[in-house]
Each structure stands twice: as structure tokens, then as C-alpha cells.
Design a protein around this motif. Sequence first.
Motif, short mmCIF file in Angstrom:
data_model
loop_
_atom_site.label_atom_id
_atom_site.label_comp_id
_atom_site.label_asym_id
_atom_site.label_seq_id
_atom_site.Cartn_x
_atom_site.Cartn_y
_atom_site.Cartn_z
N ASN A 6 0.82 -1.22 0.00
CA ASN A 6 0.00 0.00 0.00
C ASN A 6 0.85 1.26 0.00
O ASN A 6 0.32 2.36 0.08
CB ASN A 6 -0.93 0.01 1.21
N GLU A 7 2.15 1.10 -0.07
CA GLU A 7 3.05 2.26 -0.09
C GLU A 7 3.00 2.94 -1.45
O GLU A 7 2.89 2.27 -2.48
CB GLU A 7 4.48 1.82 0.21
N PRO A 8 3.07 4.28 -1.45
CA PRO A 8 3.08 4.98 -2.74
C PRO A 8 4.36 4.68 -3.50
O PRO A 8 5.39 4.34 -2.90
CB PRO A 8 3.00 6.46 -2.34
N PRO A 9 4.33 4.79 -4.82
CA PRO A 9 5.54 4.54 -5.61
C PRO A 9 6.62 5.57 -5.28
O PRO A 9 6.33 6.69 -4.87
CB PRO A 9 5.09 4.68 -7.06
N VAL A 10 7.84 5.15 -5.45
CA VAL A 10 8.97 6.05 -5.20
C VAL A 10 8.93 7.17 -6.22
O VAL A 10 8.78 6.92 -7.42
CB VAL A 10 10.30 5.27 -5.28
N ASP A 11 9.07 8.40 -5.77
CA ASP A 11 9.07 9.56 -6.65
C ASP A 11 10.49 9.77 -7.16
O ASP A 11 11.38 10.13 -6.39
CB ASP A 11 8.58 10.79 -5.90
N ILE A 12 10.72 9.50 -8.41
CA ILE A 12 12.04 9.66 -9.01
C ILE A 12 12.07 11.00 -9.73
O ILE A 12 11.26 11.26 -10.62
CB ILE A 12 12.35 8.52 -10.00
N ARG A 13 12.99 11.83 -9.33
CA ARG A 13 13.12 13.15 -9.95
C ARG A 13 14.32 13.13 -10.89
O ARG A 13 15.44 12.88 -10.47
CB ARG A 13 13.29 14.22 -8.88
N LEU A 14 14.04 13.42 -12.14
CA LEU A 14 15.10 13.45 -13.14
C LEU A 14 15.72 14.84 -13.19
O LEU A 14 15.03 15.84 -12.95
CB LEU A 14 14.54 13.11 -14.52
N THR A 15 16.99 14.88 -13.52
CA THR A 15 17.63 16.18 -13.74
C THR A 15 17.09 16.75 -15.04
O THR A 15 16.44 16.04 -15.84
CB THR A 15 19.16 16.03 -13.85
N GLU A 16 17.36 18.00 -15.30
CA GLU A 16 16.92 18.62 -16.55
C GLU A 16 17.52 17.89 -17.75
O GLU A 16 16.84 17.61 -18.73
CB GLU A 16 17.31 20.10 -16.58
N ALA A 17 18.80 17.55 -17.65
CA ALA A 17 19.47 16.84 -18.74
C ALA A 17 18.84 15.47 -18.97
O ALA A 17 18.64 15.05 -20.12
CB ALA A 17 20.96 16.69 -18.44
N GLU A 18 18.51 14.77 -17.89
CA GLU A 18 17.88 13.45 -18.03
C GLU A 18 16.49 13.56 -18.64
O GLU A 18 16.10 12.72 -19.47
CB GLU A 18 17.80 12.76 -16.66
N THR A 19 15.75 14.58 -18.27
CA THR A 19 14.42 14.80 -18.82
C THR A 19 14.49 15.05 -20.32
O THR A 19 13.71 14.49 -21.10
CB THR A 19 13.73 15.98 -18.11
#
Length: 77
Positions: A6-19
Motif C-alpha cells: 500500500n506504499e506509494p511509488p517512489v518519486d524519481i526526480r530526473l535532472t533537466e538533462a535526463e528529462t
Amino acid sequence: MHALSNEPPVDIRLTEAETIALAYHRAARGDAWAALVQAVEDALGDLAEAERQTAQQRRLISRGYIRDGAIFSDHGR
């Protein structure tokens, strides 16, 4: 069994370059080489345009055509 947790998914934040890289990769339908080539082509095009604008500004400055907003016309003055 983390998938049933029931845990929310891990929020992965990409860098601008990765995006940006991910966007190119998706646009190239997963072809990494095509994505890289397109990114380099776009960067070179942007660089050429920046150099063109800089040369134009230098010509205006050397001819004494500097007026309010002549160089930074896109700043909404």
C-alpha cells in the motif's frame, strides 16, 4: 511483494538533462543513436543561432544603433 504494498511509488526526480535525454529517446522510439544525433543537431543549431544573434548585436553596436531594447527586444520593454 512490493507490488502489492500500500506504499506509494517512489518519486524519481530526473535532472533537466535526463528529462531532455528521455524526451529525445522517446521521440526516436527507443533508438539511442538517433536520439543522440538529433540532440547534437539541435544543440548545434541553437549554437549557430546564438552566434548569429551575437554577430548581429555587435554590428548594431559598432554602427551606433543602440537604443532602448535594441539588443534585448524580447524582454518586453
